[in-house]
Design a protein around this motif. Structure first.
Motif, PDB file in Angstrom:
ATOM      1  N   ALA A 116      11.726  70.583  25.861  1.00 32.96           N
ATOM      2  CA  ALA A 116      12.503  71.659  25.256  1.00 32.96           C
ATOM      3  C   ALA A 116      13.667  71.110  24.432  1.00 32.96           C
ATOM      4  O   ALA A 116      13.875  71.502  23.291  1.00 32.96           O
ATOM      5  CB  ALA A 116      13.025  72.596  26.344  1.00 32.96           C
ATOM      6  N   ASP A 117      14.425  70.161  25.012  1.00 28.40           N
ATOM      7  CA  ASP A 117      15.645  69.707  24.332  1.00 28.40           C
ATOM      8  C   ASP A 117      15.340  68.828  23.140  1.00 28.40           C
ATOM      9  O   ASP A 117      15.930  68.949  22.076  1.00 28.40           O
ATOM     10  CB  ASP A 117      16.539  68.938  25.312  1.00 28.40           C
ATOM     11  N   LYS A 118      14.412  67.899  23.338  1.00 32.20           N
ATOM     12  CA  LYS A 118      14.205  66.915  22.291  1.00 32.20           C
ATOM     13  C   LYS A 118      13.168  67.387  21.275  1.00 32.20           C
ATOM     14  O   LYS A 118      13.272  67.085  20.093  1.00 32.20           O
ATOM     15  CB  LYS A 118      13.748  65.614  22.950  1.00 32.20           C
ATOM     16  N   TYR A 119      12.139  68.118  21.767  1.00 36.30           N
ATOM     17  CA  TYR A 119      11.025  68.408  20.858  1.00 36.30           C
ATOM     18  C   TYR A 119      10.820  69.902  20.598  1.00 36.30           C
ATOM     19  O   TYR A 119       9.833  70.288  19.985  1.00 36.30           O
ATOM     20  CB  TYR A 119       9.739  67.796  21.414  1.00 36.30           C
TER      21      TYR A 119
ATOM     22  N   ALA B  50       1.351  63.625  36.504  1.00 31.65           N
ATOM     23  CA  ALA B  50       2.414  63.661  35.490  1.00 31.65           C
ATOM     24  C   ALA B  50       1.793  63.859  34.108  1.00 31.65           C
ATOM     25  O   ALA B  50       2.240  64.692  33.311  1.00 31.65           O
ATOM     26  CB  ALA B  50       3.220  62.379  35.540  1.00 31.65           C
ATOM     27  N   LEU B  51       0.722  63.114  33.848  1.00 31.27           N
ATOM     28  CA  LEU B  51       0.025  63.241  32.568  1.00 31.27           C
ATOM     29  C   LEU B  51      -0.429  64.670  32.351  1.00 31.27           C
ATOM     30  O   LEU B  51      -0.232  65.264  31.284  1.00 31.27           O
ATOM     31  CB  LEU B  51      -1.174  62.295  32.565  1.00 31.27           C
ATOM     32  N   VAL B  52      -1.019  65.221  33.395  1.00 31.14           N
ATOM     33  CA  VAL B  52      -1.609  66.545  33.282  1.00 31.14           C
ATOM     34  C   VAL B  52      -0.527  67.615  33.090  1.00 31.14           C
ATOM     35  O   VAL B  52      -0.693  68.562  32.330  1.00 31.14           O
ATOM     36  CB  VAL B  52      -2.450  66.806  34.553  1.00 31.14           C
ATOM     37  N   ILE B  53       0.609  67.424  33.750  1.00 34.46           N
ATOM     38  CA  ILE B  53       1.701  68.382  33.561  1.00 34.46           C
ATOM     39  C   ILE B  53       2.167  68.337  32.108  1.00 34.46           C
ATOM     40  O   ILE B  53       2.357  69.376  31.463  1.00 34.46           O
ATOM     41  CB  ILE B  53       2.864  68.081  34.531  1.00 34.46           C
ATOM     42  N   ALA B  54       2.299  67.131  31.576  1.00 28.42           N
ATOM     43  CA  ALA B  54       2.721  67.011  30.178  1.00 28.42           C
ATOM     44  C   ALA B  54       1.659  67.611  29.248  1.00 28.42           C
ATOM     45  O   ALA B  54       1.966  68.330  28.301  1.00 28.42           O
ATOM     46  CB  ALA B  54       2.969  65.551  29.823  1.00 28.42           C
TER      47      ALA B  54
ATOM     48  N   LEU C 248       5.553  62.404  25.548  1.00 26.02           N
ATOM     49  CA  LEU C 248       6.441  62.723  26.670  1.00 26.02           C
ATOM     50  C   LEU C 248       6.397  61.648  27.746  1.00 26.02           C
ATOM     51  O   LEU C 248       7.435  61.291  28.320  1.00 26.02           O
ATOM     52  CB  LEU C 248       6.060  64.083  27.267  1.00 26.02           C
ATOM     53  N   MET C 249       5.222  61.121  28.009  1.00 25.20           N
ATOM     54  CA  MET C 249       5.133  60.084  29.045  1.00 25.20           C
ATOM     55  C   MET C 249       5.902  58.839  28.606  1.00 25.20           C
ATOM     56  O   MET C 249       6.562  58.190  29.408  1.00 25.20           O
ATOM     57  CB  MET C 249       3.670  59.730  29.325  1.00 25.20           C
ATOM     58  N   ASN C 250       5.813  58.525  27.334  1.00 24.47           N
ATOM     59  CA  ASN C 250       6.566  57.368  26.857  1.00 24.47           C
ATOM     60  C   ASN C 250       8.070  57.604  26.950  1.00 24.47           C
ATOM     61  O   ASN C 250       8.831  56.679  27.252  1.00 24.47           O
ATOM     62  CB  ASN C 250       6.157  57.024  25.422  1.00 24.47           C
ATOM     63  N   ASP C 251       8.483  58.837  26.699  1.00 19.23           N
ATOM     64  CA  ASP C 251       9.906  59.143  26.845  1.00 19.23           C
ATOM     65  C   ASP C 251      10.350  58.993  28.300  1.00 19.23           C
ATOM     66  O   ASP C 251      11.429  58.478  28.576  1.00 19.23           O
ATOM     67  CB  ASP C 251      10.186  60.580  26.377  1.00 19.23           C
TER      68      ASP C 251
END
Lengths: 420, 515
Positions: free
Chosen positions: B30-33, B111-115, B286-289
């Motif tokens: 939300a904040d960054k993208y 985590a991947l799936v949530i993103a 997102l995962m990289n962030d």
């Protein structure tokens, strides 16, 4: 944003159960054939297992309008290695061509739709529409099966059986009953208060107000729900009538029965046993095997032990008659018998068998099935028995079996549910 | 790299970890993208439940039908034999957005799936114009519930078999149940329920009017009867629902239900590449962030990269594993390349995509996500670099030619052609046969005449078409004809009457011209 994480794992996983049943129902013909094939192919010890069923894909396809082959088809593909514009490629042989491939939705050249029928479903299909013929309720035996039925309501019980509707209904009735007088009083007091009008500090008014307060307090003291209101479902154990039935399995183990023939006979009894175990839990089974003399044996011995000798069939019938007389009086038991033999018998014994059957046994039994295992012409026993069916058309049946594939059809035939 | 400690490590997930991941990913998204999403509802399910979800085509509830059982059995069989793995997740275009996560997934995968699902797909559902116009995320779950209840009520009243065969027929025509050129009103269950009864009566009355046999007072010559329908109709199910002569009101309602559900899926069918590409692009970013912030450890990010690489694997056309272009690969490559073109444009990019080269990348991808579908997205944004990376080439397989011809490859002459043809390949209305309701014989034998326009002389698959003809007949209940037209001439005619289906070659019969 409130995130919600729900753990659904505990909830049922059988959401598709209905759809699965619908599918099985729709293709029951295919499945039944496959089950029947499987039964005849399996080894004796391996009847109670699921089965992989395959159905031709075209029979279960869900067709839609889609483009076929031909015309001018364009396509973009990844992974070019050597082509440049204008190259011409021969069409791959074996039909199709690269294009138009979107047609079949999932199939990759597989013509069969394959799925696993579980054990439960397999047995269901195997014994569908079969029953023991002529079963009648003879006696309410020392019944050991009960079912719970609703038997009204109780004032005491365990919380799990609390009947909310009845309890609240009772509570409401009680509240109405108890509050009626008070409400009347309140109404009367309110009315007289009105009549007095706004006369500030009259004695009467104060008096009424006090009375009104007291009445209202009393009204409020009537509890919404009282212990007294609670009602519990009453469950009664009701004995369910069990129909007592006994099945006699008579098997010839004489020397003339080769290993193959015995195997066929055993297959038949395995099916029968499985069927009874599954659909007639309370049915008793008596195993009798015979050569020149008959023995009552247990299941283990019946199916697995080896013993041979000459053949006197009547000994088995004799033994059966004796057991019936001693343990299974026909006025309180449904008696069934299945006999398997290669049909060879001691010279003079066959007529004796027939007489035994016609005179003593058939009047007692509900159903007697004879299975002759032979590939050639009719054997002695068959010939002799042939005269019986006319006398007892719905009590006696005989069938011939010559190879493993016959067993299941014959079994089904003998125990097919008859509509009468 | 920041000095934060990772949210969790190892391979086992916990509910606390899922919550923390959702929170952190949501914060960055939300904040960054500026990803705008529906509220997430995450449901943890077992493998078996995942198969259930598969077979009800991703709906939390569905009406009963044997074909869903078939789907389940087939998935179950292939999963057991190890032919397929199950998806890590399944996400439903609803508000709140329901995402099913498999319990077998490792911590990293969750985590991947949530993103991927809860932020990627979710924001796509909320932002893309097709979804906004065609579906109502807040109502769909209730609508399906209504549909299931209505259908089981019909099963009680009219028998399972009658309903089943009706559904068979409707399913066969499902892809012809949308107005491609018109935007429908989103479905709303409350309204449905309220109006359903009125509709039944009204519909029936309209149909009765249409088929009224009492002659009109004024005697008119036969030719003056107006053509019906006045214009060819592309939405066959809609036409049947409104005009089939003999359907009962409840049958019309079921036709309507299937049609509404077809409409719900229509945007998904047109945005596979974009939707998966968008979700993949964001799970990667997102995962990289998360890793950059130190919220994911080294081991887990490596595991993530491996899974990610598997997801975007594209087998070559000659590989035994090839089964078409992988939408994950194509979509991911395109969104990634849009970002590159914005941030580091080359001379070539300035030539090919002058309007985005050097612009703000986040604005550009958001704009692309919101305003395109696969076909237009590819036509607009497939860059020469992506064509080169995937080594795309286009071929023509013309049955009047003795060989397949290569018409374009990844070179300066070929980029535009490859781009156009790949776009066509993702255009539903070019990949599915164009079939319309042509004419109904109102005063004659009540037969219905459909017309198929062949594109590039591509015929219908005749075996399946014959089967579908029976389904049309089941619904229309009078003779059905289907003319397949090639180059303005009738090429084949399919017929179906009460007891058989047959095909004529077109030469004998004249092409029916609209009068």
């Amino acid at each position: 944003m409130a995130l919600l994480i729900i753990d659904r794992r505990q909830q049922g996983k059988q959401k598709s159960a209905v759809n699965r049943q619908r599918f099985l129902k729709r293709f029951r013909k295919h499945i039944k054939e496959a089950v029947s094939d499987a039964v005849s192919k399996r080894s004796i010890t391996d009847m109670e297992r699921g089965e992989e069923i395959s159905i031709p894909k075209k029979d279960i396809s869900e067709p839609i309008f889609h483009q076929g082959k031909g015309g001018k088809q364009r396509r973009v593909l990844p992974g070019n290695k050597e082509f440049i514009r204008g190259d011409r490629i021969d069409r791959p042989s074996g039909g199709g061509g690269g294009a138009g491939g979107k047609a079949s939705s999932q199939g990759e050249g597989m013509d069969e739709f394959v799925f696993e029928l579980n054990q439960q479903e397999f047995l269901d299909f195997m014994f569908e529409d079969l029953e023991l013929p002529n079963l009648v309720r003879k006696q309410l035996k020392d019944s050991d099966s009960y079912k719970l039925v609703k038997g009204g309501y109780l004032r005491e019980g365990i919380p799990a059986r609390l009947n909310v509707l009845q309890s609240l209904r009772g509570a409401k009735a009680r509240r109405i009953a108890l509050s009626g007088a008070i409400r009347r009083e309140i109404k009367a007091l309110e009315k007289s208060l009105e009549e007095i009008g706004n006369d500030e500090e009259s004695e009467e008014r104060r008096d009424i107000t006090v009375k009104l307060d007291r009445a209202r307090r009393r009204l409020n003291q009537i509890p919404f729900l009282d212990d007294f209101d609670l009602r519990y479902n009453h469950m009664i154990q009701q004995p369910t009538p069990t129909t007592s039935a006994v099945m006699f399995c008579l098997m010839d183990v004489s020397g003339s029965m080769t290993q193959d023939i015995k195997d066929l006979a055993k297959r038949f009894f395995v099916l029968l046993h499985l069927f009874l175990k599954r659909h007639y839990e309370k049915t008793e089974v008596v195993f009798i095997r015979h050569h020149t003399k008959a023995d009552e044996v247990d299941e283990e011995e019946f199916f697995y032990s080896r013993e041979t000798g000459g053949t006197v069939v009547s000994t088995a019938l004799d033994l059966m008659q004796r057991i019936v007389r001693e343990r299974y009086p026909s006025d309180s038991w449904n008696i069934y018998a299945a006999q398997a033999s290669d049909g060879e018998n001691w010279a003079d014994d066959s007529p004796k068998c027939r007489d035994l059957l016609v005179k003593s046994l058939l009047p007692l039994v509900q159903y007697f099935a004879y299975v002759e295992i032979s590939s050639g012409r009719d054997q002695e026993l068959w010939q002799t028995y042939s005269e019986i069916p006319t006398d007892f058309p719905d009590r006696f049946a005989m069938r011939k079996v010559s190879e493993p594939a016959d067993i299941f059809p014959v079994f089904r035939d003998l125990f097919e549910r008859r509509s009468s | 790299m920041s000095s934060q400690t990772p949210i969790a490590e190892g391979s086992d997930w916990t509910f606390e970890a899922l919550e923390a991941f959702e929170r952190e990913i949501g914060r960055i998204a939300a904040d960054k993208y500026r990803l705008d999403t529906y509220t997430n509802q995450i449901e943890i399910i077992s493998a078996e439940q995942m198969m259930d979800a598969y077979s009800s085509v991703g709906m939390p509830v569905g009406y009963h039908h044997w074909s869903f059982g078939k789907q389940f059995l087939s998935t179950e069989q292939r999963y057991r034999k190890g032919h397929i793995g199950l998806a890590y997740e399944l996400v439903i275009n609803s508000d709140p957005c329901i995402a099913y996560l498999m319990e077998e997934n490792s911590l990293t995968l969750q985590a991947l799936v949530i993103a991927h699902a809860c932020y990627g797909h979710n924001s796509f559902f909320k932002g893309n114009y097709l979804f906004r116009e065609w579906t109502d995320a807040s109502a769909i779950v209730n609508y399906v519930l209504f549909a299931r209840d209505y259908i089981s009520e019909c099963e009680e009243r009219h028998g399972v078999d009658a309903v089943e065969s009706l559904l068979d027929s409707c399913h066969a025509l499902m892809s012809l149940g949308v107005d491609r050129f018109r935007r429908p009103r989103p479905v709303s269950p409350e309204e449905e329920r309220k109006r359903q009864k009125d509709r039944e009566d009204y519909l029936q009355q309209q149909v009765n009017d249409l088929w009224r046999t009492v002659p009109k007072k004024k005697h008119e010559p036969e030719e003056k009867w107006p053509r019906f329908p006045a214009e060819p109709q592309e939405n066959l199910l809609y036409f049947i629902e409104k005009n089939a002569p003999l359907l009962e009101p409840w049958e019309r309602e079921i036709v309507r239900i299937v049609r509404k559900i077809a409409v719900y899926y229509y945007p998904q069918r047109q945005t596979k590449v974009m939707n998966e590409g968008w979700a993949t692009f964001w799970h990667y970013t997102l995962m990289n962030d998360l890793y950059d912030e130190g919220l994911i450890g080294e081991g887990n990010i490596l595991e993530f990269l491996q899974s990610h690489t598997n997801v975007i694997h594209q087998p070559d056309y000659d590989s035994p594993y090839f089964s078409g272009i992988n939408p994950y690969t194509l979509g991911f490559a395109m969104f990634t390349d849009i970002r590159r073109i914005c941030e580091n444009p080359t001379e070539e990019d300035r030539r090919f995509s002058p309007e985005i080269a050097g612009s703000d990348w986040l604005d550009t991808v958001h704009h692309a996500m919101a305003n395109y579908k696969d076909e237009s997205f590819i036509l607009q944004h497939l860059s020469p670099k992506v064509i080169r990376d995937l080594k795309l080439f286009s071929i023509v397989d013309d049955d009047s030619d003795s060989a397949i011809r290569v018409t374009a490859i990844h070179d300066d002459d070929g980029y535009r052609r490859v781009r156009e043809e790949l776009a066509d390949q993702h255009n539903i209305s070019k990949q599915e046969p164009d079939i319309q309701v042509w004419e109904v014989s109102l005063r004659g034998d009540r037969s219905i005449r459909l017309r198929h326009k062949q594109r590039d002389r591509i015929p219908l698959d005749e075996d399946d078409a014959k089967e579908v003809m029976k389904h049309v007949h089941r619904l229309w209940q009078f003779d059905v004809h289907l003319e397949s037209v090639r180059d303005e001439k009738v090429h084949r005619v399919f017929h179906c009457n009460d007891d058989k289906v047959w095909i004529d070659s077109g030469e004998s019969s004249n092409p029916a011209k609209p009068s």
